[in-house]
Design a protein around this motif. Structure first.
Motif, PDB file in Angstrom:
ATOM      1  N   VAL A  47      44.373 -50.166  47.797  1.00 44.62           N
ATOM      2  CA  VAL A  47      44.364 -49.359  46.571  1.00 44.62           C
ATOM      3  C   VAL A  47      44.937 -50.183  45.421  1.00 44.62           C
ATOM      4  O   VAL A  47      45.947 -50.874  45.580  1.00 44.62           O
ATOM      5  N   GLU A  48      44.261 -50.125  44.266  1.00 42.71           N
ATOM      6  CA  GLU A  48      44.784 -50.667  43.010  1.00 42.71           C
ATOM      7  C   GLU A  48      44.787 -49.541  41.978  1.00 42.71           C
ATOM      8  O   GLU A  48      43.849 -48.747  41.929  1.00 42.71           O
ATOM      9  N   ILE A  49      45.827 -49.490  41.157  1.00 42.26           N
ATOM     10  CA  ILE A  49      45.907 -48.452  40.127  1.00 42.26           C
ATOM     11  C   ILE A  49      46.286 -49.102  38.803  1.00 42.26           C
ATOM     12  O   ILE A  49      47.282 -49.842  38.712  1.00 42.26           O
ATOM     13  N   GLU A  50      45.502 -48.824  37.776  1.00 42.60           N
ATOM     14  CA  GLU A  50      45.802 -49.284  36.418  1.00 42.60           C
ATOM     15  C   GLU A  50      46.609 -48.205  35.708  1.00 42.60           C
ATOM     16  O   GLU A  50      46.327 -47.012  35.841  1.00 42.60           O
ATOM     17  N   LEU A  51      47.602 -48.627  34.946  1.00 45.85           N
ATOM     18  CA  LEU A  51      48.586 -47.710  34.372  1.00 45.85           C
ATOM     19  C   LEU A  51      48.708 -47.915  32.867  1.00 45.85           C
ATOM     20  O   LEU A  51      48.468 -49.010  32.356  1.00 45.85           O
ATOM     21  N   ASN A  52      49.107 -46.863  32.178  1.00 41.95           N
ATOM     22  CA  ASN A  52      49.379 -46.936  30.746  1.00 41.95           C
ATOM     23  C   ASN A  52      50.884 -46.994  30.494  1.00 41.95           C
ATOM     24  O   ASN A  52      51.682 -46.429  31.256  1.00 41.95           O
ATOM     25  N   LEU A  53      51.255 -47.654  29.410  1.00 38.12           N
ATOM     26  CA  LEU A  53      52.636 -47.680  28.937  1.00 38.12           C
ATOM     27  C   LEU A  53      52.717 -46.906  27.633  1.00 38.12           C
ATOM     28  O   LEU A  53      51.941 -47.155  26.709  1.00 38.12           O
ATOM     29  N   THR A  54      53.650 -45.958  27.559  1.00 40.33           N
ATOM     30  CA  THR A  54      53.817 -45.166  26.339  1.00 40.33           C
ATOM     31  C   THR A  54      55.268 -45.228  25.879  1.00 40.33           C
ATOM     32  O   THR A  54      56.170 -45.541  26.651  1.00 40.33           O
ATOM     33  N   ASP A  55      55.464 -44.870  24.595  1.00 41.80           N
ATOM     34  CA  ASP A  55      56.820 -44.747  24.082  1.00 41.80           C
ATOM     35  C   ASP A  55      57.303 -43.311  24.268  1.00 41.80           C
ATOM     36  O   ASP A  55      56.632 -42.481  24.915  1.00 41.80           O
ATOM     37  N   ALA A  56      58.444 -42.987  23.683  1.00 38.26           N
ATOM     38  CA  ALA A  56      59.034 -41.660  23.873  1.00 38.26           C
ATOM     39  C   ALA A  56      58.204 -40.543  23.270  1.00 38.26           C
ATOM     40  O   ALA A  56      58.344 -39.374  23.657  1.00 38.26           O
ATOM     41  N   ASP A  57      57.315 -40.875  22.346  1.00 37.91           N
ATOM     42  CA  ASP A  57      56.444 -39.871  21.723  1.00 37.91           C
ATOM     43  C   ASP A  57      55.076 -39.780  22.379  1.00 37.91           C
ATOM     44  O   ASP A  57      54.193 -39.076  21.869  1.00 37.91           O
ATOM     45  N   GLY A  58      54.879 -40.497  23.485  1.00 38.76           N
ATOM     46  CA  GLY A  58      53.601 -40.473  24.165  1.00 38.76           C
ATOM     47  C   GLY A  58      52.560 -41.388  23.564  1.00 38.76           C
ATOM     48  O   GLY A  58      51.385 -41.335  23.952  1.00 38.76           O
ATOM     49  N   LEU A  59      52.948 -42.251  22.624  1.00 42.31           N
ATOM     50  CA  LEU A  59      52.020 -43.189  21.991  1.00 42.31           C
ATOM     51  C   LEU A  59      51.964 -44.493  22.789  1.00 42.31           C
ATOM     52  O   LEU A  59      52.933 -44.859  23.467  1.00 42.31           O
ATOM     53  N   ARG A 465      45.899 -31.665  15.205  1.00 44.18           N
ATOM     54  CA  ARG A 465      45.222 -32.371  16.303  1.00 44.18           C
ATOM     55  C   ARG A 465      46.114 -33.433  16.939  1.00 44.18           C
ATOM     56  O   ARG A 465      46.277 -33.475  18.166  1.00 44.18           O
ATOM     57  N   LEU A 466      46.696 -34.329  16.129  1.00 42.45           N
ATOM     58  CA  LEU A 466      47.526 -35.394  16.695  1.00 42.45           C
ATOM     59  C   LEU A 466      48.761 -34.818  17.369  1.00 42.45           C
ATOM     60  O   LEU A 466      49.157 -35.268  18.455  1.00 42.45           O
ATOM     61  N   GLY A 467      49.357 -33.797  16.749  1.00 36.24           N
ATOM     62  CA  GLY A 467      50.523 -33.173  17.354  1.00 36.24           C
ATOM     63  C   GLY A 467      50.188 -32.537  18.695  1.00 36.24           C
ATOM     64  O   GLY A 467      50.984 -32.605  19.647  1.00 36.24           O
ATOM     65  N   ALA A 468      49.022 -31.901  18.781  1.00 36.99           N
ATOM     66  CA  ALA A 468      48.610 -31.277  20.041  1.00 36.99           C
ATOM     67  C   ALA A 468      48.362 -32.328  21.121  1.00 36.99           C
ATOM     68  O   ALA A 468      48.705 -32.134  22.296  1.00 36.99           O
ATOM     69  N   LEU A 469      47.760 -33.459  20.733  1.00 36.07           N
ATOM     70  CA  LEU A 469      47.522 -34.525  21.701  1.00 36.07           C
ATOM     71  C   LEU A 469      48.829 -35.122  22.200  1.00 36.07           C
ATOM     72  O   LEU A 469      48.985 -35.407  23.393  1.00 36.07           O
ATOM     73  N   ARG A 470      49.773 -35.297  21.304  1.00 41.44           N
ATOM     74  CA  ARG A 470      51.084 -35.810  21.728  1.00 41.44           C
ATOM     75  C   ARG A 470      51.787 -34.822  22.648  1.00 41.44           C
ATOM     76  O   ARG A 470      52.330 -35.205  23.696  1.00 41.44           O
ATOM     77  N   ALA A 471      51.773 -33.551  22.275  1.00 42.15           N
ATOM     78  CA  ALA A 471      52.439 -32.529  23.092  1.00 42.15           C
ATOM     79  C   ALA A 471      51.798 -32.451  24.472  1.00 42.15           C
ATOM     80  O   ALA A 471      52.494 -32.356  25.497  1.00 42.15           O
ATOM     81  N   MET A 472      50.479 -32.495  24.512  1.00 43.98           N
ATOM     82  CA  MET A 472      49.784 -32.452  25.798  1.00 43.98           C
ATOM     83  C   MET A 472      50.118 -33.671  26.642  1.00 43.98           C
ATOM     84  O   MET A 472      50.371 -33.569  27.845  1.00 43.98           O
ATOM     85  N   THR A 473      50.153 -34.857  26.018  1.00 45.09           N
ATOM     86  CA  THR A 473      50.444 -36.086  26.756  1.00 45.09           C
ATOM     87  C   THR A 473      51.854 -36.062  27.330  1.00 45.09           C
ATOM     88  O   THR A 473      52.078 -36.456  28.490  1.00 45.09           O
ATOM     89  N   LEU A 474      52.817 -35.606  26.543  1.00 41.53           N
ATOM     90  CA  LEU A 474      54.200 -35.537  27.025  1.00 41.53           C
ATOM     91  C   LEU A 474      54.350 -34.526  28.160  1.00 41.53           C
ATOM     92  O   LEU A 474      55.061 -34.771  29.140  1.00 41.53           O
ATOM     93  N   ARG A 475      53.678 -33.377  28.034  1.00 45.53           N
ATOM     94  CA  ARG A 475      53.735 -32.385  29.110  1.00 45.53           C
ATOM     95  C   ARG A 475      53.055 -32.929  30.361  1.00 45.53           C
ATOM     96  O   ARG A 475      53.534 -32.724  31.478  1.00 45.53           O
ATOM     97  N   TYR A 476      51.940 -33.617  30.164  1.00 43.35           N
ATOM     98  CA  TYR A 476      51.239 -34.251  31.292  1.00 43.35           C
ATOM     99  C   TYR A 476      52.189 -35.208  32.025  1.00 43.35           C
ATOM    100  O   TYR A 476      52.267 -35.199  33.266  1.00 43.35           O
TER     101      TYR A 476
END
Length: 492
Positions: A47-59, A465-476
């Motif tokens: 198995v190989e898994i590619e991962l994302n790196l985000t900051d504290a705001d989910g960016l 829109r951007l706020g909702a995407l950030r909120a969703m990403t952080l909850r995710y």
């Protein structure tokens, strides 16, 4: 993709020599198959898994060099974007308690990497496409600091002769251009490997192709790109467009794309490598000193480095792999269909379903690929990616049927039988296939949850829109770290 290269410019003679070496590699592979010089079956998977790196705001956080230095493990490597890393889990024998062992190794590795990433102000997020990515992040400066990535970028754009245009029609519409292949870095995947023999390679690859549409529909986890809600699994269409070497005129002529589902069932692994050599010009014509024909003639094991390098720049969703380990050559089917995430439990469930169904399909007296037109498999793949868990799938004996019904009635029982044939612990079989069952019954996967949470954040919480995407990403990310499978996640 991350293999290092030294050469950064190529001449016409480089390309001619490379084509000659490719053909010698292909002839050597054919002889190896005829001679039966491959490693005996070992029931190995990886198995190989590619991962994302985000900051504290989910960016997205462009710090993969610092994170990898801190992790200091060969199991973690760079990927295309500076906000990507990849983890490789060593091969396991596909038997007994393998899935609990994999789950424990993954959780341990990811927890360790997440702690190390925090030293650089980053967190790890497993998701097919990071919802907070924007066009502004897709610049050459955000590619990883590996010369191969810049070289690939230059070669693809040179072959194309113009900027890359992304046009995706989904829930919403995206139409934008890019001067780099950086949008490809948005795609983070899970790659499932299975070691096979030359005799059973064709059956395993055909089976993997036939079930790919179901896989992508069940596992869809890439609903947003550049602020737009698009396909439920946007990776396939994004990957196809972001590394396409064809201008409009070549597309109109039917020239095959680098990201390719294929066009026919196969009879041998040689068929796929022959297609690669016949249809696709080299992007990285780098020649090795080894002459593969001479190596085989003197009894050595040829490494076929030109063939492997060429194969690595053709993005099949089920890719053939030739490799040498412990002094012996072997073959693998690399399944590249699935997105990363949402949780370790979901990844293991997707893996259990794939390996179980694959075994069952391969052992059928009348294989599905003898009853299903290849065009149907390709249509299933794109329909599954576009519509996710709500997709209708064409399947012999069922006609066109909701993917959840097909899985519950036909493929899940097959997965149980296949895992039994592998010798998987029955408790693990039941646990992980039970996750797939509940996902179907609740019609909820990662993409469905992302969409529901985004609309909740906009409509009920009043975010833009951007706020909702950030909120969703952080909850995710919170739910991802809790580890419960995605079908249990609440919305709101």
């Amino acid at each position: 993709m991350g293999e290092k290269v030294d050469q950064v410019e190529f001449t016409r003679s480089d390309r001619q020599r490379y084509r000659h070496k490719l053909r010698r590699c292909l002839a050597t592979l054919e002889r190896l198959v005829e001679l039966g010089r491959f490693e005996s079956p070992r029931k190995l998977m990886g198995v190989e898994i590619e991962l994302n790196l985000t900051d504290a705001d989910g960016l997205p956080c462009m710090v993969n060099d610092a994170v990898l230095d801190s992790i200091a493990s060969p199991d973690f490597q760079t990927e295309l974007g500076q906000f990507n890393i990849e983890v490789n889990i060593p091969p396991h024998r596909l038997a007994g308690p393998v899935f609990s062992e994999l789950a424990e190794e993954l959780r341990t590795s990811l927890d360790y990497a997440d702690r190390k990433a925090a030293d650089s102000g980053a967190r790890i997020v497993m998701i097919g496409i990071l919802p907070t990515l924007t066009d502004a992040h897709m610049v050459l400066e955000n590619l990883s600091h590996n010369p191969r990535y810049t070289l690939l970028n230059d070669q693809i754009l040179m072959a194309r002769g113009e900027d890359i245009r992304l046009q995706i029609e989904g829930v919403e519409r995206l139409d934008t251009t890019s001067t780099t292949i950086a949008p490809e870095a948005a795609c983070t995947s899970v790659q499932l490997h299975l070691q096979v023999t030359p005799d059973n390679f064709a059956a395993a690859w055909n089976a993997a192709q036939s079930v790919s549409g179901v896989q992508v529909a069940l596992g869809a986890n890439s609903a947003f790109l550049f602020g737009r809600e698009l396909w439920r699994e946007t990776r396939p269409i994004l990957f196809e467009q972001s590394c396409d070497t064809r201008p409009e005129e070549l597309i109109a002529q039917g020239v095959r794309p680098l990201t390719w589902f294929g066009e026919r069932w196969i009879d041998s692994v040689v068929d796929l490598f022959t297609e690669n050599v016949r249809y696709f010009p080299s992007l990285l014509p780098i020649c090795d000193d080894e002459d593969p024909v001479e190596a085989l003639d003197r009894g050595d094991v040829p490494h076929l480095r030109e063939l492997k390098l060429h194969n690595g720049t053709i993005y099949r969703w089920n890719r053939p792999v030739y490799d040498v380990a412990r002094g012996k050559p072997h073959l693998r089917v690399e399944n590249r269909v699935l997105p990363a995430g949402p949780t370790v439990a979901d990844i293991i469930a997707n893996s259990a379903f794939y390996y179980g169904v694959l075994r069952s399909l391969v052992e059928d007296e009348t294989p599905v690929w003898r009853r299903m037109p290849f065009e149907q498999a390709a249509e299933n793949f794109h329909t599954g990616a576009r519509l996710g868990i709500e997709a209708p799938i064409g399947w012999p004996g069922f006609g066109r049927v909701p993917v959840t019904e097909l899985v519950l009635r036909e493929l899940l029982p097959r997965a149980y039988r296949g895992l039994d044939a592998w010798g998987i612990d029955p408790r693990e079989r039941d646990e992980y296939l039970g996750i797939i069952e509940q996902r179907c019954l609740r019609r909820t996967n990662g993409a469905a949850w992302q969409s529901a949470m985004f609309h909740h954040a906009r409509d009920r919480m009043g975010l833009d829109r951007l706020g909702a995407l950030r909120a969703m990403t952080l909850r995710y990310a919170e739910h991802m770290r809790d580890g419960e499978p995605v079908h249990t996640w609440p919305v709101g």
